[in-house]
Design a protein around this motif. Structure first.
Motif, mmCIF file in Angstrom:
data_model
loop_
_atom_site.group_PDB
_atom_site.id
_atom_site.type_symbol
_atom_site.label_atom_id
_atom_site.label_comp_id
_atom_site.label_asym_id
_atom_site.label_seq_id
_atom_site.Cartn_x
_atom_site.Cartn_y
_atom_site.Cartn_z
ATOM 1 N N UNK A 21 0.833 -1.204 0.000
ATOM 2 C CA UNK A 21 0.000 0.000 0.000
ATOM 3 C C UNK A 21 0.871 1.259 0.000
ATOM 4 N N UNK A 22 1.917 1.266 0.804
ATOM 5 C CA UNK A 22 2.808 2.429 0.874
ATOM 6 C C UNK A 22 3.576 2.631 -0.436
ATOM 7 N N UNK A 23 3.955 1.540 -1.088
ATOM 8 C CA UNK A 23 4.632 1.649 -2.392
ATOM 9 C C UNK A 23 3.708 2.339 -3.395
ATOM 10 N N UNK A 24 2.448 1.923 -3.419
ATOM 11 C CA UNK A 24 1.475 2.531 -4.333
ATOM 12 C C UNK A 24 1.325 4.019 -4.036
ATOM 13 N N UNK A 25 1.174 4.363 -2.760
ATOM 14 C CA UNK A 25 1.013 5.770 -2.389
ATOM 15 C C UNK A 25 2.268 6.587 -2.676
ATOM 16 N N UNK A 26 3.428 5.994 -2.470
ATOM 17 C CA UNK A 26 4.679 6.693 -2.761
ATOM 18 C C UNK A 26 4.753 7.061 -4.243
#
Length: 145
Positions: free
Chosen positions: A103-108
């Motif tokens: 999820x954090x990779x996508x948001x980054x």
């Protein structure tokens, strides 16, 4: 100089970016204590300064996007701000839970893409449908002599 259709597309891009930042800024205001707590959890220094600055950047930046004011400078500033928030808020390299990390990779990378949109505004300017466009001198033979 932009064609009328280009100015319409630039306006749409500005409004789409503004929606994201106005929403985020208003949500920070509504849930201010939670936002401050989040910044503390991320280890942000000087939270008592960072929280109101981030909130103001998002609200005022969103308003400036809507009306098309100082868009070239705003585009550069917001690109830097968006990358900074990606690094601080979506630090996937520090996450061990696989689902949260994904999820954090996508948001980054979403933030990186948004920063790219801001860099395009830095280059294109606000278009004619804006305060900047209304204040710009109109081209013509007399202006080029």
């Amino acid at each position: 100089m932009t064609r009328p259709v280009d100015s319409g597309v630039i306006l749409l891009a500005r409004l789409m970016l503004a929606a994201l930042f106005l929403w985020g800024g208003v949500m920070k205001l509504v849930g201010y204590a939670g936002f401050v707590g989040y910044l503390h959890s991320k280890g942000v220094p000087l939270v008592h300064i960072a929280a109101p600055v981030a909130t103001a950047v998002e609200v005022l930046g969103g308003i400036f996007l809507v009306v098309g004011f100082k868009i070239r400078a705003l585009g550069l500033f917001m690109a830097v701000y968006t990358i900074a928030t990606a690094i601080i808020g979506h630090d996937f390299w520090n996450i061990t839970d696989a689902a949260v990390q994904r999820d954090m990779v996508i948001h980054f990378w979403k933030n990186v893409g948004i920063a790219g949109g801001f860099l395009l505004l830095c280059v294109t300017g606000a278009g004619r449908i804006s305060i900047d466009g209304a204040r710009a001198p109109r081209g013509g033979l007399s202006s080029s002599l």
